[in-house]
Design an enzyme around this catalytic site. Structure first.
Site, short mmCIF file in Angstrom:
data_model
loop_
_atom_site.label_atom_id
_atom_site.label_comp_id
_atom_site.label_asym_id
_atom_site.label_seq_id
_atom_site.Cartn_x
_atom_site.Cartn_y
_atom_site.Cartn_z
CE LYS A 32 94.16 76.91 5.68
NZ LYS A 32 94.78 75.62 5.64
CG ASP A 57 88.66 79.75 11.44
OD1 ASP A 57 89.53 80.31 10.74
OD2 ASP A 57 88.76 78.58 11.85
CE1 TYR A 95 90.59 70.62 11.59
CE2 TYR A 95 91.54 72.35 10.22
CZ TYR A 95 91.70 71.28 11.08
OH TYR A 95 92.97 70.87 11.44
C1 LIG Z 1 89.12 77.42 8.75
C2 LIG Z 1 90.38 76.92 9.35
N1 LIG Z 1 90.69 77.30 10.61
C3 LIG Z 1 91.82 76.91 11.21
C4 LIG Z 1 92.72 76.09 10.56
C5 LIG Z 1 93.97 75.65 11.24
O1 LIG Z 1 95.06 76.28 10.69
P1 LIG Z 1 96.51 75.60 10.84
O2 LIG Z 1 96.49 74.35 10.04
O3 LIG Z 1 97.43 76.66 10.32
O4 LIG Z 1 96.70 75.37 12.30
C6 LIG Z 1 92.45 75.68 9.25
C7 LIG Z 1 93.39 74.80 8.53
O5 LIG Z 1 93.14 74.29 7.46
C8 LIG Z 1 91.25 76.09 8.63
O6 LIG Z 1 90.91 75.68 7.40
#
Ligand SMILES: Cc1ncc(COP(=O)(O)O)c(C=O)c1O
Length: 430
Positions: free
Chosen positions: A262, A234, A139
Site C-alpha cells: 500500500k 503484517d 486478512y
Molecule cells: C493487512 C493486509 N495484508 C495483506 C493485504 C494484501 O495486499 P494486496 O492487496 O496488495 O495483495 C492486505 C490488503 O488489503 C491487507 O489489508
C-alpha cells in the site's frame, strides 16, 4: 466519453460482477471512477465524492499529490522497469530499514499478498517446520495459506482452519492453525501444543480495526521468542500509516519479519518483506543451491517507478506534523461518529487508529472476529448506500481510510451525511 450506464453494461459483460476484485457497490448505485484529486473522486457522470476508499489505502496523501505525480513523471521518462538493481529501489529499502524497528534488510515483491506469502516461506525455511498460525478474522491477502478463517461461516473450535475461498486444496488447511485475536492464553496454549511443527505466527498488529489489548502483542513476542518461532507482523495497512515506524513503533513490539505494501508504493504496485538480516538473507540469489535458499523473485520486483512514487509519498509523511494531522483527522471523524450514534440512540462501537476508522453497530465491545459478528451488517450496507447518495464513498464492510488531503470541512460534511443517512434508515425501520 461513454456514459456511466454504458460503461457499467460493458463492465458487467467483461468483468465478473463488474468488479476488479472483491469490492463492489450495490448495482443500483454503481459507478465508474473517472479521476481523483486530493480527498475527492469524480465518476464519469461528473458526480463528486469525498473518498474514504483511497485505493484501499495507498493514497495516504490523497489522489494525484503533486510530489508523487512529479516523481512518477521524472522516473518514467528514464525508463519504466529494468529487472536490474536501480536507485529508487535502493533508496526505498534504506527508508524502510531506517524507519521500521525490525528491519535490517529488505526484499521487494509486487503486492501485499506476495509479501505475506514470502514471509511465511522464509519462516518455514528458517525453522524447517511447515505449520503457520494466523488469527481468526485476520486478512493477509489472496494466497491459499492466508485465506483461512478470515470470514469463516462456521465457528469451529480453535485451532481448526476454514478456507475462505473455493479452489484451495484441502491439505492446506492442515498447515494452518487459527487462534482468537486478543486471547493470549488460548493462543499461547495452541503455540505450545504445536511448537515442534510451527514455523510462524502471523498477525495484523491492528487486526482489521481491532485494537490489540495491552500485553497481547508482547505475549506473542515472548512465546515465539522462547520457542524459536518466527513472529511476522503484517504491516501492509499499518506500515507508515499509524506511525512512521508502523505498528511496531506504536505498540512497542518488534517482530522478526514485517510485510509492507500500500503506502510504500504511493498508489503504484510494490510491496516488501523486511526484517532480521539472517532471515532476509535466505533469499539472497547468490546463495542459490544452498539447502535453505528461498526463492523470491518477480518481473516487476523493485520497480523504479513504483519505488519513486513510494519515496515521494514517504517524503511528505516524514515532514514534521504529518502523523499528528493524520491522528487529528481520524480523531475528528471517530469522535463525530460516536457523538452521532449516541445522539440518535443507536448502539455503536467506533474503532480505529490514526487515519483508520470504522463503525460497528452493536452495544457490545468488539475485541475479536466473533464479537464483530454482532454488528448489524444490514444497517452497515444501507448506510454505505445512503452515504454514496450524499456524496461520500466508503467501503464500510472493511474500513474508512483517511488522508492528509482530508480537511476538517470534509469530515464535517461527512458527519452530516452520516447523521442524515442514519436518520433516514432508522425512520424507515420504525
Ligand atoms: C493487512 C493486509 N495484508 C495483506 C493485504 C494484501 O495486499 P494486496 O492487496 O496488495 O495483495 C492486505 C490488503 O488489503 C491487507 O489489508
Amino acid at each position: 466519453m461513454p456514459s456511466n450506464q454504458e460503461l457499467l453494461r460493458e463492465a458487467t459483460n467483461l468483468l465478473p460482477g463488474a468488479s476488479l476484485g472483491s469490492f463492489y457497490i450495490a448495482e443500483k448505485d454503481d459507478l465508474v471512477v473517472d479521476r481523483g484529486k486530493g480527498s475527492r473522486v469524480w465518476d464519469v457522470a461528473g458526480r463528486e465524492f469525498v473518498d474514504y476508499v483511497l485505493g484501499s489505502g495507498p493514497m495516504v496523501l490523497g489522489h494525484a499529490h503533486p510530489a508523487v505525480v512529479a516523481a512518477v513523471q521524472a522516473q518514467i521518462e528514464r525508463g519504466a522497469t529494468f529487472y536490474a538493481l536501480n536507485q529508487p529501489a535502493i533508496r526505498l529499502a534504506d527508508t524502510i530499514v531506517k524507519a521500521a524497528p525490525c528491519a535490517e534488510a529488505v526484499k521487494f515483491c509486487g503486492a501485499g499478498a506476495e509479501a505475506t506469502f514470502y514471509a511465511l516461506r522464509l519462516a518455514r525455511a528458517a525453522t524447517g517446520r511447515d505449520k503457520i498460525l494466523k488469527f481468526e478474522g485476520g486478512y493477509h491477502g489472496h494466497h491459499d495459506y492466508a485465506l483461512m478463517s478470515t470470514w469463516p461461516k462456521r465457528l469451529d473450535p480453535f485451532p481448526a482452519a476454514w478456507p475462505d475461498s473455493a479452489g484451495i486444496p484441502q491439505s492446506v488447511a492442515g498447515h494452518v492453525l487459527i487462534a482468537p485475536f486478543n486471547d493470549l492464553a488460548t493462543t499461547v496454549s495452541i503455540i505450545e501444543r504445536y511448537r515442534d511443527d510451527l514455523a510462524a505466527v502471523i498477525v495484523e498488529p491492528l487486526s482489521r480495526m481491532l485494537e490489540p489489548v495491552p500485553g497481547f502483542l508482547q505475549g506473542l513476542r515472548e512465546a515465539t521468542r522462547r520457542l524459536g518461532i518466527v513472529l511476522i507482523f503484517d504491516e501492509v495497512v499499518t506500515g507508515f500509516r499509524v506511525a512512521w515506524g508502523g505498528a511496531q513503533e506504536l505498540y512497542g513490539v518488534v517482530p522478526d519479519l514485517a510485510c509492507y505494501g500500500k503506502i510504500i508504493g504511493g498508489g503504484l504496485p510494490i510491496a516488501a518483506v523486511a526484517g532480521k538480516r539472517d532471515l532476509i538473507e535466505l533469499a539472497n540469489p547468490r546463495k542459490k543451491g544452498a539447502p535453505d535458499y528461498v526463492y523470491m523473485s518477480g518481473t516487476l520486483n523493485g520497480n523504479p517507478v513504483s519505488a519513486a512514487a513510494g519515496l515521494a509519498t514517504l517524503g511528505v509523511l516524514e515532514k514534521p506534523g504529518a502523523y499528528e494531522r493524520l491522528r487529528a483527522v481520524g480523531d475528528r471523524l471517530r469522535g463525530g461518529l460516536r457523538g452521532i450514534a449516541s445522539r440518535l440512540g443507536i448502539p455503536a462501537q467506533v474503532l480505529g487508529q490514526g487515519p483508520l476508522a470504522n463503525i460497528y453497530f452493536t452495544s457490545e465491545p468488539v475485541l475479536d472476529y466473533r464479537s464483530s459478528l454482532k454488528s448489524d451488517s444490514r444497517l452497515t450496507q444501507q448506510l454505505g448506500s445512503e452515504l454514496l447518495a450524499r456524496g461520500v464513498l466508503t467501503n464500510l464492510a472493511a474500513k474508512m481510510y483517511l488522508s492528509l488531503a482530508h480537511t476538517d470541512g470534509d469530515i464535517d460534511t461527512t458527519l452530516q451525511a452520516f447523521e442524515d443517512s442514519l436518520n433516514v434508515i432508522t425512520a424507515g425501520r420504525r
